[in-house]
Structures are given as C-alpha cells and as structure tokens.
Design a protein around this motif. Sequence first.
Motif, PDB file in Angstrom:
ATOM      1  N   VAL A 169       0.826  -1.188   0.069  1.00  0.00           N
ATOM      2  CA  VAL A 169       0.117   0.017  -0.058  1.00  0.00           C
ATOM      3  C   VAL A 169       0.948   1.124   0.222  1.00  0.00           C
ATOM      4  O   VAL A 169       0.289   2.366  -0.142  1.00  0.00           O
ATOM      5  CB  VAL A 169      -0.964  -0.128   1.193  1.00  0.00           C
ATOM      6  CG1 VAL A 169      -1.842  -1.142   1.093  1.00  0.00           C
ATOM      7  CG2 VAL A 169      -0.196  -0.104   2.448  1.00  0.00           C
ATOM      8  N   ASP A 170       2.124   1.173   0.109  1.00  0.00           N
ATOM      9  CA  ASP A 170       2.967   2.498   0.214  1.00  0.00           C
ATOM     10  C   ASP A 170       3.290   3.065  -1.183  1.00  0.00           C
ATOM     11  O   ASP A 170       3.774   2.653  -2.088  1.00  0.00           O
ATOM     12  CB  ASP A 170       4.245   1.883   0.990  1.00  0.00           C
ATOM     13  CG  ASP A 170       5.290   3.329   1.159  1.00  0.00           C
ATOM     14  OD1 ASP A 170       4.614   4.451   0.734  1.00  0.00           O
ATOM     15  OD2 ASP A 170       6.156   3.170   1.500  1.00  0.00           O
ATOM     16  N   TRP A 171       2.480   4.054  -1.585  1.00  0.00           N
ATOM     17  CA  TRP A 171       2.461   4.717  -2.815  1.00  0.00           C
ATOM     18  C   TRP A 171       3.813   5.245  -3.069  1.00  0.00           C
ATOM     19  O   TRP A 171       4.175   5.336  -4.355  1.00  0.00           O
ATOM     20  CB  TRP A 171       1.453   5.651  -2.975  1.00  0.00           C
ATOM     21  CG  TRP A 171       1.515   6.901  -1.890  1.00  0.00           C
ATOM     22  CD1 TRP A 171       1.087   7.139  -1.025  1.00  0.00           C
ATOM     23  CD2 TRP A 171       2.284   8.157  -2.394  1.00  0.00           C
ATOM     24  NE1 TRP A 171       1.456   8.576  -0.330  1.00  0.00           N
ATOM     25  CE2 TRP A 171       2.284   8.762  -1.229  1.00  0.00           C
ATOM     26  CE3 TRP A 171       3.017   8.597  -3.359  1.00  0.00           C
ATOM     27  CZ2 TRP A 171       2.843  10.419  -1.335  1.00  0.00           C
ATOM     28  CZ3 TRP A 171       3.581   9.936  -3.526  1.00  0.00           C
ATOM     29  CH2 TRP A 171       3.497  10.610  -2.233  1.00  0.00           C
ATOM     30  N   ARG A 172       4.674   5.621  -2.304  1.00  0.00           N
ATOM     31  CA  ARG A 172       5.919   6.058  -2.204  1.00  0.00           C
ATOM     32  C   ARG A 172       6.755   5.009  -3.108  1.00  0.00           C
ATOM     33  O   ARG A 172       7.742   5.484  -3.740  1.00  0.00           O
ATOM     34  CB  ARG A 172       6.584   6.677  -1.086  1.00  0.00           C
ATOM     35  CG  ARG A 172       5.926   7.860  -0.361  1.00  0.00           C
ATOM     36  CD  ARG A 172       6.429   8.118   1.002  1.00  0.00           C
ATOM     37  NE  ARG A 172       5.524   9.212   1.392  1.00  0.00           N
ATOM     38  CZ  ARG A 172       4.228   9.054   2.124  1.00  0.00           C
ATOM     39  NH1 ARG A 172       3.835   7.950   2.233  1.00  0.00           N
ATOM     40  NH2 ARG A 172       3.650   9.942   2.324  1.00  0.00           N
ATOM     41  N   LEU A 173       6.685   3.969  -2.646  1.00  0.00           N
ATOM     42  CA  LEU A 173       7.552   2.633  -3.284  1.00  0.00           C
ATOM     43  C   LEU A 173       7.278   2.680  -4.603  1.00  0.00           C
ATOM     44  O   LEU A 173       8.085   2.507  -5.587  1.00  0.00           O
ATOM     45  CB  LEU A 173       7.288   1.518  -2.570  1.00  0.00           C
ATOM     46  CG  LEU A 173       7.923   0.527  -3.064  1.00  0.00           C
ATOM     47  CD1 LEU A 173       9.449   0.538  -2.967  1.00  0.00           C
ATOM     48  CD2 LEU A 173       7.452  -0.912  -2.217  1.00  0.00           C
TER      49      LEU A 173
END
Length: 416
Positions: A169-173
């Motif tokens: 769920v980490d959009w930054r990744l």
Amino acid sequence: MTTPATAPVATTDPPGRWRALAILSLAMILSMATWFSAAAVLPQLRQDLGISAAQGSLLTIAVQLGFVAGAVATAATNLADLIRARRLVLLGTLGAAAANLGLLAAGSFGPALVLRFLVGASLSGVYGPSLKSMSTWFRQQRGTALGVMVGALTLGSALPHLVNSVGGVDWRLLIIVTSALTVAGGLLAELGTDDGPFPFPSTPFDPSKLGLVFTDRKVRLASIGYFGHMFELYAMWAWFAVFFTDVLDGDTRGAALVTFVVIGMGAIGSWVGGVLGDRFSRTTSTSIAMGISGTMALVVGALVEAPWPVVLVAGLVWGFWVVADSAQFSALVTEHADQRYVGTAVTMQLAVGFTLTVITIWLVPLVRDATSWWLAFAILVPGPVVGVIAMQRLARLVSSESSSPSPDGGPSTTPA
C-alpha cells in the motif's frame, strides 16, 4: 537524419530488424511506467495529499494535457530533427522520472498537478521518437511492428498496477520503482541499438497545414476513427482498477493485479491488430476492434455484482480489443496524407485525440457516483460507434477510387 545522395539505399528489411524491435519494445515498456503511476495509487494519494475525487481525476487528466502540449511543442520546434530519436527518448525518460519523483515532496494538490503535467510533457518525447526509430528498420510489415510497439506502450502503462499489487500500500515505493524503470527504458533505447537503414527525411512542422486533418477526406476519416478510439481507451485504462476494486469489495491489491493483466492483454491485442491490418486492411481490423470493444464497454459495467471470474473474463476481452486498433490509425494517416506533411498530420491527430480523452476521464467517475458503473462505462460507447462508421466510409472511398478509371482510360493505380 537524412540519407546522403551517395549512400546505398536498402530495399529490403534488414536481418537485425527483429532484434531492434525487441529492444525498442522493451525500452517502451519500461519508459512508459510513469504514465499511470499516480492513477495506480490514487486512493492512497487522495488520503495522504488530502485531495478530492474530482482533483484525483485532474491528476490523470494533467498527464494527457501535458502529452498534448509536449507533442505540439516538439513538432513546432522541430526538436525531433535536431536531436536523434533515441537520444530524445532518453531525455524524455529523465524528465518524466524527475517529475514523477517530485510527487514524494509535493505535499498538496497544486504541485502534484504541475508535476503530472510535466510527466506527460516529458513522455511525449518517448512515444513518437520510439516509433520513428523503430520505423527506420521496417518497410514491409511496418503495421505489425507498429502494433508491437503500441503493445509495449500498453504493457508499460499497466506496469504501475503490477508494482502496486506486489509492493503493498505504500505509494511512495511505487513512485520510486516506476521512476527507476522509466530511466532504465531510456538508457536501453539509447545504448541498446541503433537506427535502421530507412531514415526519414527532415520534414519541418508546418502550422499552416494543420487543417489537412480536416480538409483531406481520407485523412479526416482516419482521424475521426482515431478520435472515437481515444474517446474510449484512456478512460477505460484510467478507471478499470477503481471499478474492479468495487467488484472485489475493496481489495485494492487484488484489483491492481487484475488491472495489470486486463490492460496488459492489450499488448497481445495490438500485435494481432497489426497482423490483421497488414494481412487484410486497416479499415477492417480497426472496425472489428472497435465493434468488440464498444460492445464490452456496454456490458462490463453491468457485471459489477457478478462473480469476479466472470468480470475478469469480460475485462480481458475488453482489454485485448480496446487498443488493438490504435497503431493502425497512425499507419492510415501516414499512407493517405500528403507525404510532405505526414508529421504535421500525425501530430494534429495525436493532439486532438489525447485532448478528447480528458472528457471521458473526467466524466466516468462523475457518472458512476451519480448513477452506476454500467452507465459510467456505457458513455464510452459513442466513441467506437463513430469510429466504425468513419472506417466503413473510408473503406468505401478507397474502394471506389481504386476501381474508378484513370484519366487515360485505364484502371486506376490508387493504392488501397
């Protein structure tokens, strides 16, 4: 790049063409990873940046408008003649990756909107020059090669959904990974191969010839077909993940994986569309593709409550055919436009087509929120309907010209 008068001119497709096509296709897949990077993680972006659903739509729309602005600016400045095609691809990927990474520090809607616009503008330096470089390797089977390249663009556009499904769920990744993939694609295009033996002459952009898209009947019909195709395509790509999230009752990771597979099916569809266009006719292949994709646009939204495997099968059919015709419209313009102004005509076709995508990308979520997914996808149907009508008229026009007598009384030699 022009061919010196004393240089030997190749008459057959060279042996290295398939290797070059494979390398440039892989470069395209990687390079286009940033196109839908924000759309793939839109729910997370909305939460972290505090933006509304309407503003989320604008982030996708900004990429489309950035692409239009970049394509027109590149053509108007003749940048493609000043910089080698594969070098322009590298520069475009570096710009797209930098703008994409900027989302990590955006903090609010305004900066994010500007950054997404810059992603689209940068990627305009990837799409056209990649096709141009590939075309220098092909004279026969160019329609098939164009289909493979558009298929690569399709798969690249789907990549963010795959990364999202695997990376959590980490959009930054996802933003970091897609930026790295885009730069890798640019480096591969620059270093992995060279241009082929069929260079294009320098053809300056001529704004006074923009009307060719509308005044020449065959070019106009080919462009109308493309406009109808674009009216459907990018809205389907932009919102299918949100649709399938509803099918899976909120499972965003499962929906992301399904969306990658559904959009990725278009890579095969683009190749099949190119083969059909080369073997039969481009008007036939595009009509078949739009007829099936338009039917699926009318059907898929009604299946939102159906078992997910049923929706998946319908989505795969839609994903396959919705882009199968794309490359053939550009081929039609290159075949029927005044050869002195092909670049201008293709630029105008792309600019209008991508501008039209703004309408349906904006409308789909509004209609869905007000009514249902069925009507939200059904509003896309007029695009392929108009496109099929245009293609059938073009087919009749070309057929009538090829069967009419030439001025000297003999059979016409107009190409089909």
